[in-house]
Every structure is written in C-alpha cells, then in structure tokens.
Design a protein around this motif. Structure first.
Motif, short mmCIF file in Angstrom:
data_model
loop_
_atom_site.label_atom_id
_atom_site.label_comp_id
_atom_site.label_asym_id
_atom_site.label_seq_id
_atom_site.Cartn_x
_atom_site.Cartn_y
_atom_site.Cartn_z
N ILE A 1 61.38 41.70 43.44
CA ILE A 1 62.05 42.98 43.67
C ILE A 1 61.05 44.13 43.80
CG2 ILE A 1 63.76 44.59 42.76
CD1 ILE A 1 64.93 42.09 41.25
N PRO A 2 60.16 44.35 42.81
CA PRO A 2 59.19 45.45 42.97
C PRO A 2 58.21 45.23 44.11
CG PRO A 2 58.69 44.17 41.00
CD PRO A 2 60.05 43.73 41.47
N VAL A 3 57.91 43.97 44.44
CA VAL A 3 57.03 43.71 45.57
C VAL A 3 57.69 44.20 46.87
CG1 VAL A 3 56.00 41.90 47.00
CG2 VAL A 3 55.74 41.82 44.52
N LEU A 4 59.00 43.97 47.00
CA LEU A 4 59.72 44.47 48.17
C LEU A 4 59.66 45.99 48.24
CD1 LEU A 4 62.98 42.28 48.20
CD2 LEU A 4 61.01 42.09 49.72
N ASP B 1 52.91 45.34 38.11
CA ASP B 1 52.36 44.13 38.71
C ASP B 1 52.68 44.07 40.20
OD1 ASP B 1 51.04 41.45 38.11
OD2 ASP B 1 52.89 40.76 39.07
N GLY B 2 53.88 44.53 40.56
CA GLY B 2 54.23 44.59 41.98
C GLY B 2 53.33 45.54 42.74
N PHE B 3 53.03 46.70 42.14
CA PHE B 3 52.10 47.64 42.76
C PHE B 3 50.72 47.00 42.92
CE2 PHE B 3 48.56 50.54 41.98
CZ PHE B 3 48.68 51.40 43.06
N THR B 4 50.25 46.31 41.86
CA THR B 4 48.94 45.67 41.91
C THR B 4 48.86 44.68 43.06
OG1 THR B 4 48.80 45.84 39.50
CG2 THR B 4 47.23 44.37 40.58
N SER B 5 49.90 43.86 43.21
CA SER B 5 49.91 42.85 44.27
C SER B 5 49.81 43.48 45.66
CB SER B 5 51.19 42.01 44.17
OG SER B 5 51.23 41.30 42.96
N VAL B 6 50.68 44.47 45.90
CA VAL B 6 50.72 45.09 47.23
C VAL B 6 49.45 45.89 47.51
CG1 VAL B 6 51.94 46.76 48.67
CG2 VAL B 6 53.23 45.16 47.25
N PHE B 7 48.99 46.68 46.53
CA PHE B 7 47.79 47.48 46.73
C PHE B 7 46.57 46.59 46.94
CE2 PHE B 7 44.08 49.86 45.15
CZ PHE B 7 44.17 50.99 45.93
N GLN B 8 46.49 45.52 46.15
CA GLN B 8 45.37 44.60 46.27
C GLN B 8 45.38 43.89 47.62
OE1 GLN B 8 45.20 41.85 43.01
NE2 GLN B 8 43.11 41.23 43.42
N GLU B 9 46.56 43.50 48.06
CA GLU B 9 46.66 42.83 49.36
C GLU B 9 46.22 43.76 50.48
OE1 GLU B 9 49.83 40.00 51.66
OE2 GLU B 9 50.62 41.58 50.39
N ARG B 10 46.67 45.00 50.40
CA ARG B 10 46.31 45.98 51.43
C ARG B 10 44.81 46.29 51.39
NH1 ARG B 10 48.73 52.17 51.90
NH2 ARG B 10 47.66 52.73 53.82
N LEU B 11 44.26 46.36 50.19
CA LEU B 11 42.86 46.75 50.02
C LEU B 11 41.89 45.68 50.49
CD1 LEU B 11 41.19 49.10 48.85
CD2 LEU B 11 41.17 47.87 46.67
N PHE B 12 42.20 44.43 50.13
CA PHE B 12 41.25 43.36 50.42
C PHE B 12 41.50 42.66 51.75
CE2 PHE B 12 40.83 43.80 45.82
CZ PHE B 12 39.46 43.76 45.68
#
Length: 344
Positions: A122-125, A183-194
């Motif tokens: 849900i937060p990842v979406l 954790d959802g923010f971490t996943s999305v931000f990390q994916e975008r960053l790396f």
C-alpha cells in the motif's frame, strides 16, 4: 525423466538458496521475538529488554563488518560511489523503520506484527505515485485493497496484543503503520536513486549501514540508553548473543536474497519470502503460545493467498527479473536496486 547434470545443479542451488532464505529469516524472527518479549531473571527479579535501538546498533555493526569482509574478499571498492547525503537519507529512513519494527513487538504479538507488515504494498503504491511518478495496474490496487481487508479482519477478530502487555495495542498498530510508511518511502526513494547508478550492492550496504550506525549511536548516547543497554547485557549475556545471532541471520539472509534474485529472479524470491512469513507465524504460535481465532486464520489465508497470487501474476507478465545495471557492478557481481538488498 532423468535430469541433466546442469538441471540437477540448478535444482540443488535453488533448493540451497530457498533453504538458506527460510532458515535465516525464520530464525531472525525467532530471535527478534525472544529478545523483545522474553522476561530475563537476575537475582530473582524479572526484567524485560526495553532498548530497541541497541538491537539496531548491534545489527548495523555486524552488517558493517560483514560487508567490509565481502568487499575485501571480492576486491571491490569501499569508497563512496554516490554523494554521502544520498546514503544518509536512505540510512535515516531505514533506521526509523527498523526501530519501529522492533518497538512494535512490545505492544503487538509477533503474528500480528508479521501479518501487518505484509501490507507494505500500500505505501509503496502511494510513494511510487507521489515521488516516483509511476503508474500502477488495476490489479496492484486490488491487491492493496484485499491485503488491507485481510489485515483489518485479523486485527478485529482476535487478540493481537503482545503477551503480558498492559499497554493498548493501538500504539503497536500505529508503529506498524508508521513502519510501513517509512519503509515504503525507503524502497521507492532507493529505487529511484540507484536506478541510474552502477553501485556495488555491498558498497551500498556498507555505507548505508555506516550512516545508520552513526544515527543510532547518537540516539543511544544522547538518550542515556547506551549504558543502560550495555548494563542489561552484562546482567544477561544470553541477550547479547541472541542479538549477534539475529544480526548474522540478517546478513546471511541478505546474501541469499542477492544470489536468489540474480540467478533465479524476483518470482522465486517472492515465493520463498512469502513462505517464510507463513512459517514464521506458525513457528511463533508454537514456540511462544499465540492463540489465533478461526477468523484470524481465515484472514491469514486471505493475506498470504493474495501475496502468492500477486507473485504468480507478476511472473506471467514476464517483465525483466533483474534490476537495472545487473551484472555490471564494480565488484563483478551486479547491482541490486531498491528494496532487494538492505539492512533489516
């Protein structure tokens, strides 16, 4: 029909990685629950461990040493491959999420906490739409709704409080919701960053853990909890050994994650990790005597059935199973993006 030598090796490797994932993360869950819920006896007085940040500290120290060892063994670089502040942002959000995960066990039973964390879709979406600019298929929203309904059914149809907890489980639910959001923010931000960088996964793990360890050390020292936690470990050495064992399970599990996705793909990994969550709940109910109502069992079947269905649907789409940059990392092992390789 007999298997060829190559197929036999692949089957053996897949079985070994699946077993490694299951053993590492099921044991991780057992150690986590034992540390945060067990009453320790000293001179006839019972006391519980209250310093969640100290467990994060031990975990990060272990991860730093392990990542250094792997980088040195493989001949990789230990220098910054990105601007330091980018590692720092990921480390801060990851540290907060991990702290909430441990702290929630003071108020919620382990099965409740584990099932709640299944709703991280849900937060990842939400974050993916807000800061990642992504568009998701209708099935993703359907999955999110069903997971929310399943978790709500579980919470409303039986006891979800931690054993011997005198506090309301409402705060525990808040901690899990906050964990999911961060954790959802971490996943999305990390994916975008790396995504645009060829960063070695172990270099990423090293520097995120260094920043995370720094943040949690500052927190422990400034709050006066460091000496209290060390004193508790001196009175109960078994707790420190459990914390170290938990940390090694986490690190070994991260290595199994990397190899599983690189060799067999995300569908294999997602299936094994969903199975791990099921086994963790079952084992917790057996070892720590958590009773579940019939409706909670139904809710669990709904949640995990949805996760398995989501994995199958994702596999049928036949999207690339390796992250961007795989096979081109500086260590020669490829690069994992986003949520696949990071401290737990």
């Amino acid at each position: 029909m007999a298997l060829s030598a190559k197929e036999a090796r692949q089957l053996l490797l897949a079985s070994a990685l699946a077993l490694g994932l299951l053993v590492c993360f099921v044991l991780y869950g057992v150690f986590q629950e034992r540390i945060m819920t067990t009453s320790f006896v000293y001179n006839g007085v019972e006391e519980k461990f209250e310093y969640s940040a100290f467990i994060v500290f031990v975990n990060r120290i272990t991860t730093i040493l392990s990542a250094l060892a792997v980088i040195c063994f493989r001949g990789g670089s230990i220098g910054y491959q990105l601007e330091p502040w980018k590692y720092a942002i990921i480390a801060l959000s990851n540290t907060v999420a991990t702290f909430c995960q441990y702290e929630a066990l003071k108020y919620l039973s382990f099965p409740s906490s584990t099932l709640g964390k299944c709703a991280k879709t849900i937060p990842v979406l939400v974050w993916g739409s807000l800061i990642g600019g992504k568009e998701y298929a209708p099935v993703d929203y359907i999955v999110a709704i069903v997971l929310t309904a399943g978790c709500s059914l579980f919470a409303l149809t039986g006891d979800i409080s931690a054993p011997d907890s005198t506090d309301t489980s409402g705060y525990g639910i808040f901690l899990i919701c906050f964990y999911l959001s961060v954790d959802g923010f971490t996943s999305v931000f990390q994916e975008r960053l790396f995504k645009a960088y060829k960063v070695s996964p172990y270099n990423q793990l090293l520097h995120v853990s260094l920043f995370s360890g720094t943040f949690v050390t500052i927190s422990l020292v400034s709050s006066g909890q460091m000496l209290s936690a060390v004193s508790f470990c001196a009175r109960h050495p078994s707790l420190l050994w459990d914390a170290i064992a938990l940390s090694f399970c986490s690190m070994a599990g991260q290595m199994c994650i990397y190899n599983s996705i690189q060799i067999f793909g995300a569908m294999f990994f997602a299936t094994v990790m969903t199975t791990r969550q099921v086994l963790s709940i079952v084992l917790s109910c057996i070892l720590f005597f958590h009773p579940l109502s019939w409706m909670q069992l139904v809710a669990s079947v709904v949640v995990f059935g949805t996760l398995y269905a989501k994995t199958i649907i994702a596999g049928q789409k036949k999207k690339p199973i390796l992250p961007v940059g795989a096979g081109s990392g500086s260590s020669g092992t490829g690069s994992l993006s986003a949520r696949q390789l990071r401290s737990i």
